[in-house]
Design an enzyme around this catalytic site. Structure first.
Site, PDB file in Angstrom:
ATOM      1  N   CYS A  82      -4.860  -9.415   2.794  1.00 19.51           N
ATOM      2  CA  CYS A  82      -6.249  -8.491   3.773  1.00 19.51           C
ATOM      3  C   CYS A  82      -7.352  -9.749   4.113  1.00 19.51           C
ATOM      4  CB  CYS A  82      -6.714  -7.641   2.106  1.00 19.51           C
ATOM      5  SG  CYS A  82      -5.255  -6.441   2.331  1.00 19.51           S
TER       6      CYS A  82
ATOM      7  N   ARG B 139      -6.174  -3.286  -4.893  1.00 18.07           N
ATOM      8  CA  ARG B 139      -6.430  -4.372  -5.403  1.00 18.07           C
ATOM      9  C   ARG B 139      -4.837  -4.907  -5.421  1.00 18.07           C
ATOM     10  NH1 ARG B 139     -10.818  -4.440  -9.310  1.00 18.07           N
ATOM     11  NH2 ARG B 139      -9.848  -2.853  -9.363  1.00 18.07           N
ATOM     12  N   GLU B 140      -3.934  -5.283  -5.291  1.00 18.85           N
ATOM     13  CA  GLU B 140      -2.750  -5.985  -5.369  1.00 18.85           C
ATOM     14  C   GLU B 140      -3.676  -7.147  -7.040  1.00 18.85           C
ATOM     15  OE1 GLU B 140      -0.711  -8.321  -3.332  1.00 18.85           O
ATOM     16  OE2 GLU B 140      -1.518  -7.771  -1.226  1.00 18.85           O
TER      17      GLU B 140
ATOM     18  N   VAL C   1       0.752  -1.254   0.115  1.00 18.32           N
ATOM     19  CA  VAL C   1      -0.290   0.206  -0.053  1.00 18.32           C
ATOM     20  C   VAL C   1       1.425   1.255  -0.016  1.00 18.32           C
ATOM     21  CG1 VAL C   1      -1.710   1.455   1.213  1.00 18.32           C
ATOM     22  CG2 VAL C   1      -1.972  -1.221   1.343  1.00 18.32           C
TER      23      VAL C   1
ATOM     24  N   PHE D   6     -16.934 -10.458  -7.515  1.00 17.44           N
ATOM     25  CA  PHE D   6     -17.185 -11.592  -6.037  1.00 17.44           C
ATOM     26  C   PHE D   6     -18.044 -12.031  -6.541  1.00 17.44           C
ATOM     27  CE2 PHE D   6     -12.917  -9.641  -4.483  1.00 17.44           C
ATOM     28  CZ  PHE D   6     -12.667  -8.680  -5.299  1.00 17.44           C
TER      29      PHE D   6
HETATM   30  C1  UGA Z   1      -8.612  -6.701  -1.386  1.00 23.25           C
HETATM   31  C2  UGA Z   1      -9.975  -5.704  -2.383  1.00 23.25           C
HETATM   32  O1  UGA Z   1     -10.337  -6.498  -2.866  1.00 23.25           O
HETATM   33  C3  UGA Z   1      -9.121  -4.079  -1.869  1.00 23.25           C
HETATM   34  O2  UGA Z   1     -10.659  -3.341  -1.886  1.00 23.25           O
HETATM   35  C4  UGA Z   1      -8.783  -3.674  -1.103  1.00 23.25           C
HETATM   36  O3  UGA Z   1      -8.314  -2.691  -0.568  1.00 23.25           O
HETATM   37  C5  UGA Z   1      -7.875  -4.532   0.160  1.00 23.25           C
HETATM   38  O4  UGA Z   1      -8.363  -6.364  -0.745  1.00 23.25           O
HETATM   39  C6  UGA Z   1      -7.181  -4.541   0.829  1.00 23.25           C
HETATM   40  O5  UGA Z   1      -7.567  -4.161   1.962  1.00 23.25           O
HETATM   41  O6  UGA Z   1      -5.719  -4.177   1.006  1.00 23.25           O
HETATM   42  P1  UGA Z   1      -6.667  -7.937  -2.384  1.00 23.25           P
HETATM   43  O7  UGA Z   1      -6.315  -8.377  -1.401  1.00 23.25           O
HETATM   44  O8  UGA Z   1      -5.714  -7.297  -2.966  1.00 23.25           O
HETATM   45  O9  UGA Z   1      -8.107  -6.794  -2.384  1.00 23.25           O
HETATM   46  O10 UGA Z   1      -7.721  -9.227  -3.152  1.00 23.25           O
HETATM   47  P2  UGA Z   1      -9.450  -9.382  -4.386  1.00 23.25           P
HETATM   48  O11 UGA Z   1      -9.156  -9.080  -5.891  1.00 23.25           O
HETATM   49  O12 UGA Z   1     -10.134  -8.834  -3.709  1.00 23.25           O
HETATM   50  O13 UGA Z   1      -8.530 -11.047  -4.166  1.00 23.25           O
HETATM   51  C7  UGA Z   1      -8.940 -11.540  -2.963  1.00 23.25           C
HETATM   52  C8  UGA Z   1      -8.710 -13.175  -3.011  1.00 23.25           C
HETATM   53  O14 UGA Z   1     -10.593 -13.159  -3.142  1.00 23.25           O
HETATM   54  C9  UGA Z   1      -7.825 -13.443  -3.982  1.00 23.25           C
HETATM   55  O15 UGA Z   1      -7.420 -15.310  -3.208  1.00 23.25           O
HETATM   56  C10 UGA Z   1      -8.920 -13.871  -5.093  1.00 23.25           C
HETATM   57  O16 UGA Z   1      -8.527 -15.022  -5.426  1.00 23.25           O
HETATM   58  C11 UGA Z   1     -10.599 -14.070  -4.736  1.00 23.25           C
HETATM   59  N1  UGA Z   1     -11.586 -13.756  -5.753  1.00 23.25           N
HETATM   60  C12 UGA Z   1     -12.002 -12.852  -5.474  1.00 23.25           C
HETATM   61  C13 UGA Z   1     -12.353 -14.879  -5.088  1.00 23.25           C
HETATM   62  O17 UGA Z   1     -12.332 -16.458  -5.051  1.00 23.25           O
HETATM   63  N2  UGA Z   1     -13.533 -15.167  -6.233  1.00 23.25           N
HETATM   64  C14 UGA Z   1     -13.918 -14.222  -7.063  1.00 23.25           C
HETATM   65  O18 UGA Z   1     -15.175 -13.663  -7.681  1.00 23.25           O
HETATM   66  C15 UGA Z   1     -12.628 -12.547  -6.289  1.00 23.25           C
END
Ligand code: UGA
Length: 435
Positions: free
Chosen positions: A261, A152-153, A11, A250
């Site tokens: 996160c 998001r990463e 971040v 999602f």
């Molecule tokens: C998440 C949030 O999306 C961000 O908005 C937030 O700023 C961040 O955490 C944080 O708190 O710093 P991030 O952890 O980078 O972001 O990743 P995501 O894209 O949210 O994915 C998280 C997990 O969920 C991943 O393992 C992804 O594969 C999984 N996922 C996502 C699913 O299994 N299904 C989905 O439909 C979407």
């Protein structure tokens, strides 16, 4: 405006570079000497698309600099951003030691009045603690702001340069005005700017992450029912998502959520709610369903391979999501550990996260290319939906693996594509194709 960013991880580094890009004078501070030296030498401490170019550009502009000297970072700083990690304690409570240290650093080294901007994800009322702490130390006037991050990463640079919303919690109108000036370059049409009190901003961040995880777990619960009934979870997600009250994002079923996160934020949210007298048991179910998603994949592998000892499984994708080399709480690595302890020989390939994965999982054979990973495999598991996996020469892979079997833990492929390449295809919550 002059900004110090304390903590230059996923971040902080992105925040520092994007604020410099917006025209501010930014000093990035980290106590990790090696990390600062790495960045100054033009290398990134982690993989994030477009970050290296942005940092290099801002270093050249002279608006961005990095230091491990707190006095140098805080000299003239009007804003001190805290961007440090808030990992879980064993009982789920957020460990805020790094927040306390960063706040002390800012207060001890401030050379003039400043606004402390808390960007890390913290439990509600952390702002009250910071107010007391800094009040005891600071020689200068200060204000506390909660400014949760939503990047998001994997798309952090784009998310930060073009945010869809900015959330600022402060308890004073003059401070709100200063924050609005700081963010003015980002306030293009369509960007929602929320100005709230501090506690609302703090709680909103936990509310967002927990709700996103809840959506994922809802999709994974549906996938369990679809696996047995023969219905198609991806079509159901499309149908649900076409209702604007629900939204499609999602709702992708798979191996579940991971990363730094969601797991720790849900535990911290549950913990702070409980300490405020509310047992947020809904979140227990979210976590349970997430664990079941991984167990369901393991059970499918066991079912198709029968005895697991002496079998080879190739994992495609090791990072917790595509576009990053971050393997923290990666479902792929959790699956690797389970398979290895069941006697399976596990190979793995990831476009970016190979070295990080190898350092985390004993016995995982990390390969430099996907074909090497697939050699003699009895089953290929898609763990992370890197788009380039669809471009591989799957006919070649069929020729080198022991058994043409894909378990698609992210529903990356269509059954038609898998069939064309000659694979038996087992997706998640969708009908299988047996050859
Ligand atoms: C998440 C949030 O999306 C961000 O908005 C937030 O700023 C961040 O955490 C944080 O708190 O710093 P991030 O952890 O980078 O972001 O990743 P995501 O894209 O949210 O994915 C998280 C997990 O969920 C991943 O393992 C992804 O594969 C999984 N996922 C996502 C699913 O299994 N299904 C989905 O439909 C979407």
């Amino acid at each position: 405006m002059r900004v110090a960013v304390i903590g230059v991880g996923h971040v902080g580094l992105v925040t520092a570079a994007t604020l410099a890009h917006a025209g501010h004078e930014v000093a990035g501070l980290d106590h990790d000497y090696d990390k600062i030296e790495t960045i100054v030498a033009g290398r990134m401490p982690f993989f994030e698309p477009d970050l290296a170019g942005l940092v290099a550009e801002q270093l050249r502009s002279g608006r961005l600099r990095f230091t491990h000297d707190p006095a140098e970072a805080m000299a003239g700083a009007e804003f001190a951003f805290i961007c440090v990690g808030t990992p879980s304690r064993p009982d789920g409570e957020a460990n805020l030691l790094a927040i306390e240290k960063a706040a002390r650093t800012a207060a001890q080294h401030a050379a003039s009045d400043f606004i402390l901007v808390q960007k890390s994800t913290v439990p509600v009322s952390t702002g009250d603690r910071l107010q007391l702490l800094i009040g005891e130390i600071s020689q200068h006037n200060f204000s506390i702001v909660s400014n949760p991050e939503f990047l998001r990463e994997g798309s952090a640079v784009a998310d930060s340069l073009n945010p869809t919303r900015i959330l600022v919690g402060a308890d004073d109108e003059a401070v709100h005005a200063r924050m609005r000036d700081l963010y003015a370059p980002f306030l293009k049409e369509g960007v929602s700017y929320f100005a709230t009190d501090i506690k609302t901003a703090e709680l909103a961040k936990h509310a967002c992450n927990a709700f996103l995880a809840l959506k994922i777990s809802y999709a994974n619960a549906l996938a369990r029912i679809c696996d047995v009934s023969g219905a198609d979870v991806a079509s159901i997600a499309d149908i649900m998502g076409s209702d604007p009250r629900i939204g499609r994002a999602f709702l992708n079923a798979g191996l579940g959520y991971g990363g730094f996160c969601f797991p720790k934020d849900i535990a911290a949210f549950k913990s702070i709610a409980s300490s405020l007298g509310y047992e947020f048991s809904l979140l227990d179910e979210v976590v349970k369903i997430n664990e079941e998603a991984l167990q369901a994949a393991f059970a499918k592998i066991k079912d198709v391979l029968w005895n697991l000892e002496d079998k080879r499984v190739a994992l495609f994708g090791l990072s917790f999501k595509p576009g990053t080399d971050d393997v923290r709480d990666s479902p792929a690595l959790n699956l690797a550990r389970e398979l290895i302890s069941a006697g399976v020989t596990v190979s793995g390939y990831d476009p970016e996260a190979g070295p990080a994965a190898a350092a985390q999982v004993d016995g995982l054979e990390v390969c430099n290319d996907p074909y090497e990973a697939a050699e003699r495999a009895d089953c290929i598991v898609i763990c992370t939906e890197w788009p380039e996996f669809t471009e591989l020469d799957w006919v070649r892979i069929k020729g080198i693996c022991t058994r043409p079997l894909i378990l698609d833990g992210r529903n990356l492929f269509t059954s038609e594509a898998a069939q064309v390449a000659g694979f038996t295809y087992i997706p998640t919550g969708r009908p299988s194709v047996n050859l």
